[in-house]
Enzyme design. Structure first.
Site, PDB file in Angstrom:
ATOM      1  CG  PHE A   1      40.965  48.402  59.614  1.00 42.38           C
ATOM      2  CD1 PHE A   1      41.100  47.048  59.339  1.00 42.38           C
ATOM      3  CD2 PHE A   1      42.021  49.250  59.293  1.00 42.38           C
ATOM      4  CE1 PHE A   1      42.255  46.551  58.752  1.00 42.38           C
ATOM      5  CE2 PHE A   1      43.177  48.764  58.707  1.00 42.38           C
ATOM      6  CZ  PHE A   1      43.292  47.406  58.429  1.00 42.38           C
ATOM      7  CG  ASP A   2      33.287  48.202  62.017  1.00 44.64           C
ATOM      8  OD1 ASP A   2      32.906  49.230  62.590  1.00 44.64           O
ATOM      9  OD2 ASP A   2      32.932  47.058  62.362  1.00 44.64           O
TER      10      ASP A   2
END
Length: 667
Positions: free
Chosen positions: A358-359
């Site tokens: 995930f960013d």
């Protein structure tokens, strides 16, 4: 069966199974094929019943079966002809040859039964595929055809939506469809966006504060942004057009979904390759069986009959439709929930993940800082600390200042006095005059400069505690005394923790967070929401390297980001998933999967749906290959004749189609 149904008027010929035939509008409209199949069945049933119950003259019986053959074989013949003239020997051709062979043997009843069941299977398949497509093609019909354009005189006139240009103002009446992607410049209303974003609750829309400013759709806040095809609530809105009709999010969605239908999944590519060699092999085998009477003690008629039975048994109709029907139903079901899946490959890959990256900013967190902590010093009221901080920060345009003002005003409602004379002190903080005193807000270095002494231990330890949990902490100092400490932080989305927990339950073992923030902030956010591997201080190229390393360790990795700065990492991952793709062109282009409503909690649904699709594809392959594997030896050895072969073969095709349709009901 081998062919897919005709796509809606807006779509290109479907390539899901390698065919592009469009016989959708026959003599009796869209359902002509189904009516022909029913007519074929009626003639066959009447012929069988009369031959059992009465001494029916043979010509009448044959006449009824011939009528059944004509109705049942009409579409199959058209498609077989199209295939053969373009150099392809397909399943329709095998069926026509088998029916002609049975008729040549005088087995008119079997020939009629074969074509009745084949045409019924075809018609049901087309109906099933059309149902799966309906939720997709319905997208194209969402946009209104006309719009009320505000003209220069201040009145309105009705124009086609195609005529709208960027900068036009349209008036949207209550309970009518919004004609364009744009920005609300007047009015407020609740808008139903479920068709585009999958959000079940209407979204409150408000006019932007400054109408004269130029706005960009991708960076507009959700409450000011409109999408073509969404439904206005009970109040009038005025919307400034930011995209022409052909470039709207809706138009792009329709295009992308149509492209997705043409993208074959890995299983589909495999079955298509298999068919390419399999069909000619069956034709060669049948040719050899026709000559069996030369070496076996049997008549040509017996050899011919066996060859035709094997031809029916070996036709891979169910195999041809097993994957595309499941992929199409899966893509359609995802679209209903506001998840755009671009084709069969990402649909299959999503279910095979064991790790997801995930960013952080804008994906796991809200993407903008919020005022999180207010700690007054001894003898100072919370209101005094907040009022001083808000009055001074109000003069600054820094994002952290905006967060302090927004958060503080929720608690204060009003502040009695204004600050003046703001001065920014590079890398240290700010200074301004407020309530007859000089106020400093900033870091320890600033306060050491101002006071000539170290920060008091109580305040220093508060700062340290906040900083270790990822907050940006600031000291507020007025005149000659400390007022306290405030802090801001980009907080986790409400949905982040439950989503990660749901993913763990689905068996996703590693959840990695990639961020440009320092490792301390990364660790703090990770601990709060349940990330297993927080990786901080990364540049975009570091994110790509991290994804490549994860792919070596895990095999398959998805990357989830907001699609702009994360595009390189998404492209390197097995499946790129874009957050909030509604309105973001880059995200829609880059990602394999897009969560249209910016809803992270749709991710477990998408992975669960993918696993269900993979399961159904596997079941369909076993059913279709199993029937062929059992029927071919039985007919070769003469144990099963043409009748049972026809029923088992066509029955398996219908089972496969109905099995795929279960995906439309996936919860």
């Amino acid at each position: 069966m081998a062919t897919t149904p005709p796509p809606p008027a807006t779509a290109a010929p479907d390539e899901a199974t390698g065919h592009g035939h469009d016989h959708s509008h026959g003599i009796l409209g869209e359902r002509t094929e189904l009516y022909f199949a029913i007519a074929s069945g009626v003639f066959w049933t009447v012929g069988m019943l009369l031959s059992w119950l009465t001494d029916l003259p043979e010509p009448i019986g044959i006449g009824l079966f011939v009528a059944a053959i004509l109705f049942g074989g009409y579409y199959a013949t058209l498609e077989a002809y199209e295939g053969v003239t373009s150099g392809r020997f397909e399943i329709d051709f095998l069926m026509i040859v088998a029916a002609a062979g049975a008729a040549a043997l005088g087995k008119w009843g079997e020939a009629a039964l074969l074509l009745f069941l084949f045409s019924l299977g075809h018609a049901l398949e087309h109906y099933a595929m059309a149902r799966a497509r309906k939720s997709i093609s319905a997208l194209a019909e969402l946009a209104p055809a006309t719009a009320l354009l505000r003209d220069t005189s201040g009145g309105t006139r009705e124009v086609d939506v195609e005529e709208l240009v960027v900068g036009d103002t349209v008036v949207v009446k209550p309970n009518s469809k919004i004609p364009a992607d744009g920005v609300v410049i007047s009015g407020s209303s609740a808008v139903d966006q479920s068709a585009i974003t999958g959000e079940s609750v209407p979204v409150e829309k408000l006019a932007v504060p400054d109408v004269s400013q130029k706005y960009d759709l991708a960076s507009l806040a959700a409450e000011h942004r409109t999408f073509a095809g969404t439904v206005n609530g009970s109040s009038v809105l005025e919307v400034r057009v930011l995209k022409p009709a052909k470039d709207s999010t809706l138009a792009r969605l329709v295009t992308l979904v149509q492209e997705a239908e043409g993208q074959k999944s890995p299983t589909q590519q495999l079955t298509n390759k298999f068919e390419r060699y399999y069909v000619p092999a069956v034709l060669i085998l049948v040719g050899i069986l026709l000559l069996a009477f030369l070496v076996l003690d049997e008549t040509f008629g017996q050899s011919f009959y066996r060859a035709m039975a094997v031809l029916v048994a070996a036709s891979p109709c169910a195999l041809a439709i097993s994957t595309p029907s499941a992929v199409l139903a899966g893509v359609a079901r995802a679209a209903q929930k506001g998840v755009l899946v671009k084709g069969g490959r990402p649909l299959e890959d999503l279910g095979g993940l064991s790790a997801i990256a995930f960013d952080k900013t804008g994906t796991l967190t809200e993407g903008k800082p919020r005022l999180t902590t207010v700690l007054p010093a001894e003898g100072v009221s919370r209101r005094e600390l907040l009022a001083t901080a808000v009055a001074v920060e109000e003069l600054s345009d820094h994002p952290l200042a905006t967060a302090i003002v927004e958060g503080g005003m929720k608690e204060l409602d009003t502040i009695e006095r204004k600050a003046t004379g703001l001065e920014a002190l590079t890398a240290r903080g700010i200074r301004a005059e407020y309530n007859g005193q000089t106020v400093h807000i900033g870091n320890r270095r600033l306060l050491r400069e101002v006071t000539g002494q170290d920060v008091p231990e109580a305040i220093n330890s508060q700062m340290t505690e906040l900083e270790t949990t990822g907050h940006t902490a600031m000291i507020v100092y007025a005149g000659d005394h400390y007022l306290g400490v405030i802090s801001v932080m980009d907080v986790a989305r409400d949905t982040a923790k439950p989503t990660l927990s749901a993913l763990r339950e689905l068996g996703i073992k590693r959840m990695i967070m990639l961020t440009g923030d320092n490792q301390r902030v990364a660790d703090a956010v990770a601990q709060d929401i349940g990330i297993t591997d927080p990786l901080g201080s990364l540049l975009p190229e570091d994110k790509v390297a991290a994804i490549k390393r994860l792919k070596q360790e895990e095999g398959r990795v998805a990357m989830i980001g907001d699609g702009v700065n994360d595009a390189p990492a998404m492209a390197s991952s097995t499946v790129g998933v874009a957050m909030g793709a509604a309105g973001s062109d880059v995200a829609l282009e880059t990602a394999d999967v897009a969560l249209m409503a910016d809803r992270l909690d749709n991710l477990p649904f998408a992975i669960g749906l993918s696993r269900a699709a993979r399961r159904i594809i596997r079941q369909n392959l076993w059913i279709s290959l199993g029937v062929v594997a059992i029927l071919v030896p039985l007919t070769l050895l003469g144990i099963a004749n043409l009748g049972p072969a026809v029923i088992a073969h066509e029955g398996s095709t219908m089972v496969v189609v109905l099995n795929a349709l279960r995906l439309l009901a996936y919860k």
